[in-house]
Scaffold this motif. Structure first.
Motif, PDB file in Angstrom:
ATOM      1  N   ASP A 223       0.833  -1.210   0.000  1.00 15.20           N
ATOM      2  CA  ASP A 223       0.000   0.000   0.000  1.00 15.20           C
ATOM      3  C   ASP A 223       0.867   1.258   0.000  1.00 15.20           C
ATOM      4  O   ASP A 223       0.566   2.238  -0.683  1.00 15.20           O
ATOM      5  CB  ASP A 223      -0.930   0.019   1.219  1.00 15.20           C
ATOM      6  CG  ASP A 223      -2.116  -0.929   1.064  1.00 15.20           C
ATOM      7  OD1 ASP A 223      -2.370  -1.385  -0.078  1.00 15.20           O
ATOM      8  OD2 ASP A 223      -2.779  -1.222   2.073  1.00 15.20           O
ATOM      9  N   LYS A 226       2.412   1.883  -3.384  1.00 14.24           N
ATOM     10  CA  LYS A 226       1.419   1.893  -4.457  1.00 14.24           C
ATOM     11  C   LYS A 226       1.637   3.090  -5.385  1.00 14.24           C
ATOM     12  O   LYS A 226       1.890   4.205  -4.938  1.00 14.24           O
ATOM     13  CB  LYS A 226       0.023   1.970  -3.828  1.00 14.24           C
ATOM     14  CG  LYS A 226      -1.105   1.486  -4.695  1.00 14.24           C
ATOM     15  CD  LYS A 226      -2.381   1.441  -3.851  1.00 14.24           C
ATOM     16  CE  LYS A 226      -3.530   0.859  -4.634  1.00 14.24           C
ATOM     17  NZ  LYS A 226      -4.756   0.794  -3.808  1.00 14.24           N
ATOM     18  N   TYR A 228       0.477   6.021  -7.973  1.00 16.01           N
ATOM     19  CA  TYR A 228      -0.710   6.870  -8.061  1.00 16.01           C
ATOM     20  C   TYR A 228      -0.403   8.134  -8.856  1.00 16.01           C
ATOM     21  O   TYR A 228       0.766   8.487  -9.080  1.00 16.01           O
ATOM     22  CB  TYR A 228      -1.209   7.245  -6.657  1.00 16.01           C
ATOM     23  CG  TYR A 228      -0.200   7.987  -5.809  1.00 16.01           C
ATOM     24  CD1 TYR A 228      -0.105   9.378  -5.839  1.00 16.01           C
ATOM     25  CD2 TYR A 228       0.676   7.295  -4.974  1.00 16.01           C
ATOM     26  CE1 TYR A 228       0.818  10.055  -5.064  1.00 16.01           C
ATOM     27  CE2 TYR A 228       1.612   7.961  -4.211  1.00 16.01           C
ATOM     28  CZ  TYR A 228       1.685   9.340  -4.250  1.00 16.01           C
ATOM     29  OH  TYR A 228       2.611  10.016  -3.500  1.00 16.01           O
ATOM     30  N   SER A 240     -13.147  15.815  -6.769  1.00  9.10           N
ATOM     31  CA  SER A 240     -13.454  14.420  -6.447  1.00  9.10           C
ATOM     32  C   SER A 240     -14.801  13.991  -7.031  1.00  9.10           C
ATOM     33  O   SER A 240     -14.961  12.851  -7.472  1.00  9.10           O
ATOM     34  CB  SER A 240     -13.444  14.220  -4.932  1.00  9.10           C
ATOM     35  OG  SER A 240     -14.508  14.906  -4.314  1.00  9.10           O
ATOM     36  N   ASN A 244     -15.240  11.039  -9.802  1.00  7.30           N
ATOM     37  CA  ASN A 244     -16.182   9.946  -9.530  1.00  7.30           C
ATOM     38  C   ASN A 244     -17.189   9.787 -10.657  1.00  7.30           C
ATOM     39  O   ASN A 244     -17.476   8.667 -11.105  1.00  7.30           O
ATOM     40  CB  ASN A 244     -16.890  10.218  -8.201  1.00  7.30           C
ATOM     41  CG  ASN A 244     -17.591   8.989  -7.664  1.00  7.30           C
ATOM     42  OD1 ASN A 244     -18.464   8.445  -8.317  1.00  7.30           O
ATOM     43  ND2 ASN A 244     -17.210   8.560  -6.475  1.00  7.30           N
ATOM     44  N   THR A 249     -14.618   6.339 -11.307  1.00  8.34           N
ATOM     45  CA  THR A 249     -13.771   5.637 -10.340  1.00  8.34           C
ATOM     46  C   THR A 249     -13.863   6.317  -8.977  1.00  8.34           C
ATOM     47  O   THR A 249     -13.972   7.537  -8.883  1.00  8.34           O
ATOM     48  CB  THR A 249     -12.298   5.602 -10.794  1.00  8.34           C
ATOM     49  OG1 THR A 249     -11.530   4.909  -9.798  1.00  8.34           O
ATOM     50  CG2 THR A 249     -11.721   6.986 -10.978  1.00  8.34           C
ATOM     51  N   SER A 250     -13.810   5.494  -7.956  1.00  9.35           N
ATOM     52  CA  SER A 250     -13.732   6.000  -6.584  1.00  9.35           C
ATOM     53  C   SER A 250     -12.406   5.595  -5.946  1.00  9.35           C
ATOM     54  O   SER A 250     -12.221   5.705  -4.741  1.00  9.35           O
ATOM     55  CB  SER A 250     -14.899   5.454  -5.746  1.00  9.35           C
ATOM     56  OG  SER A 250     -14.874   4.037  -5.737  1.00  9.35           O
ATOM     57  N   ASN A 251     -11.481   5.137  -6.814  1.00  6.29           N
ATOM     58  CA  ASN A 251     -10.195   4.645  -6.332  1.00  6.29           C
ATOM     59  C   ASN A 251      -9.212   5.811  -6.165  1.00  6.29           C
ATOM     60  O   ASN A 251      -8.215   5.937  -6.875  1.00  6.29           O
ATOM     61  CB  ASN A 251      -9.643   3.604  -7.311  1.00  6.29           C
ATOM     62  CG  ASN A 251      -8.475   2.823  -6.724  1.00  6.29           C
ATOM     63  OD1 ASN A 251      -8.259   2.818  -5.515  1.00  6.29           O
ATOM     64  ND2 ASN A 251      -7.718   2.176  -7.587  1.00  6.29           N
ATOM     65  N   PHE A 252      -9.529   6.691  -5.212  1.00  3.45           N
ATOM     66  CA  PHE A 252      -8.686   7.844  -4.941  1.00  3.45           C
ATOM     67  C   PHE A 252      -8.863   8.244  -3.486  1.00  3.45           C
ATOM     68  O   PHE A 252      -9.780   7.782  -2.800  1.00  3.45           O
ATOM     69  CB  PHE A 252      -9.039   9.019  -5.868  1.00  3.45           C
ATOM     70  CG  PHE A 252     -10.452   9.521  -5.727  1.00  3.45           C
ATOM     71  CD1 PHE A 252     -10.793  10.465  -4.769  1.00  3.45           C
ATOM     72  CD2 PHE A 252     -11.452   9.049  -6.560  1.00  3.45           C
ATOM     73  CE1 PHE A 252     -12.094  10.929  -4.635  1.00  3.45           C
ATOM     74  CE2 PHE A 252     -12.764   9.496  -6.431  1.00  3.45           C
ATOM     75  CZ  PHE A 252     -13.082  10.443  -5.465  1.00  3.45           C
ATOM     76  N   GLU A 253      -7.975   9.107  -3.018  1.00  2.00           N
ATOM     77  CA  GLU A 253      -8.124   9.659  -1.675  1.00  2.00           C
ATOM     78  C   GLU A 253      -7.778  11.135  -1.690  1.00  2.00           C
ATOM     79  O   GLU A 253      -6.938  11.584  -2.484  1.00  2.00           O
ATOM     80  CB  GLU A 253      -7.259   8.907  -0.659  1.00  2.00           C
ATOM     81  CG  GLU A 253      -5.773   8.883  -0.968  1.00  2.00           C
ATOM     82  CD  GLU A 253      -4.996   8.103   0.080  1.00  2.00           C
ATOM     83  OE1 GLU A 253      -5.403   8.122   1.256  1.00  2.00           O
ATOM     84  OE2 GLU A 253      -3.969   7.482  -0.282  1.00  2.00           O
ATOM     85  N   TYR A 263      -5.550   6.416  -7.945  1.00  2.00           N
ATOM     86  CA  TYR A 263      -4.870   5.142  -8.159  1.00  2.00           C
ATOM     87  C   TYR A 263      -5.245   4.479  -9.478  1.00  2.00           C
ATOM     88  O   TYR A 263      -4.724   3.403  -9.790  1.00  2.00           O
ATOM     89  CB  TYR A 263      -5.153   4.203  -6.982  1.00  2.00           C
ATOM     90  CG  TYR A 263      -4.611   4.749  -5.673  1.00  2.00           C
ATOM     91  CD1 TYR A 263      -3.261   4.687  -5.388  1.00  2.00           C
ATOM     92  CD2 TYR A 263      -5.453   5.360  -4.748  1.00  2.00           C
ATOM     93  CE1 TYR A 263      -2.742   5.192  -4.203  1.00  2.00           C
ATOM     94  CE2 TYR A 263      -4.947   5.879  -3.558  1.00  2.00           C
ATOM     95  CZ  TYR A 263      -3.595   5.791  -3.300  1.00  2.00           C
ATOM     96  OH  TYR A 263      -3.089   6.316  -2.122  1.00  2.00           O
ATOM     97  N   ASP A 264      -6.119   5.101 -10.236  1.00  2.00           N
ATOM     98  CA  ASP A 264      -6.436   4.663 -11.602  1.00  2.00           C
ATOM     99  C   ASP A 264      -5.899   5.696 -12.583  1.00  2.00           C
ATOM    100  O   ASP A 264      -5.405   6.758 -12.178  1.00  2.00           O
ATOM    101  CB  ASP A 264      -7.946   4.516 -11.779  1.00  2.00           C
ATOM    102  CG  ASP A 264      -8.507   3.334 -10.990  1.00  2.00           C
ATOM    103  OD1 ASP A 264      -7.740   2.373 -10.749  1.00  2.00           O
ATOM    104  OD2 ASP A 264      -9.691   3.372 -10.622  1.00  2.00           O
TER     105      ASP A 264
END
Length: 307
Positions: A223, A226, A228, A240, A244, A249-253, A263-264
């Motif tokens: 992790d 990873k 990004y 954000s 989305n 995608t929701s693969n983020f922070e 992360y995508d």
């Protein structure tokens, strides 16, 4: 049943005026493959010698299988096998004869254990060959067989692939995986080669200049390494929503200071930037980030210095 096969508390060792181990707190869970990673001279071998009773600690404590009373350690260590650096062998004797000598020295009754460990390390067909005619990989597997005499629950290996060619490294790696998954052996491997440990370990201890500076699981390590897309925008909350809905995608922070880790779309930064700009977002920075394992280790110990 205790979940730890080994724990140390504030383990410290000095030679003359040099502190070789400094308040080491190690925790190895039953069933794990624990990779002890550190530069040459970091304290790995000294730590192993303390654990196996080959050296005496000056302060701190060691707990084996839930017990920390030293008077019990002789019997507890019969449940531990070890291979420290190059295994001692008689080159003019066969693999079987070397194991027989080792069995007698350890006081293990019966010879059935020899056939068992030969099978475990895949040396059955070579048991009658003199060790001088073994490859380096075969010698290393024979050393591991010696460590396995007596059915230990926990084995400790110091640089088990040192000096091996790629084929030998693969042989030892596959053997250790089999010992862990098929026979349930907990394994501690000390090495300075992070990439090799990465192919084996389920958790890591990182030691530097005598200090155990981090213990981390394989998942936690991956992790942290990873990859990004690093985004700095003028409005992270609004960005954000666009990511989305428009990029699906929701693969983020979201991090402080309007920074987003996505992360995508790692190789599609132009697509991400265009979508955000069209949505009214000002994109100040967009670039790929993320460490590989060696970069992570180097950053953690504070640079590429040798020890």
């Amino acid at each position: 049943m205790n979940e730890f096969v080994l724990r140390t508390r504030n383990l410290t060792k000095t030679f003359k005026n040099a502190t070789v181990l400094d308040n080491v707190n190690m925790n190895i869970r039953k069933g794990s493959i624990y990779g002890l990673i550190g530069l040459n001279g970091a304290g790995k071998t000294t730590l192993i010698r303390l654990i196996t009773g080959l050296s005496v600690n000056q302060s701190g404590s060691i707990e084996l299988f839930g017990e920390n009373e030293e008077r019990k350690f002789n019997s507890l260590r019969s449940r531990v096998g070890c291979l420290i650096e190059t295994p001692a062998m008689y080159p003019n004797k066969t693999g079987y004869e070397n194991l027989e000598i080792d069995r007698i020295q350890k006081g293990i009754p019966g010879t059935e254990c020899i056939e068992k460990v030969l099978k475990m390390v895949d040396l059955e067909e070579a048991k009658g060959k003199t060790v001088r005619n073994y490859s380096l990989g075969m010698k290393q597997r024979l050393g591991i067989a010696m460590a396995l005499l007596g059915d230990p629950e926990f084995i400790i290996l110091d640089e088990p692939v040192n000096g091996l060619d790629p084929v030998g490294i693969i042989e030892v790696r596959e053997l250790l995986k089999k010992l862990n998954t098929e026979y349930g052996v907990t394994i501690l491997i000390a090495s300075h080669i992070l990439e090799e440990l990465h192919q084996l370990s389920t958790c890591y201890g990182i030691i530097h200049k005598g200090k155990l500076i981090q213990e981390i699981t394989e998942k936690e390590l991956m992790d942290r390494c990873k990859k990004y897309l690093h985004l700095k925008v003028d409005d992270a909350a609004k960005a954000s929503v666009i990511i989305n809905t428009k990029l699906s995608t929701s693969n983020f922070e979201i991090l402080p200071n309007n920074i987003i880790r996505l992360y995508d779309y790692l190789d599609k930064s132009g697509v991400v930037s265009n979508v955000l700009i069209k949505g009214g977002i000002s994109v100040e920075e967009i670039n790929p980030k993320g460490d590989n394992l060696e970069q992570y280790f180097t950053k953690l110990i504070g640079g590429g210095e040798n020890a």
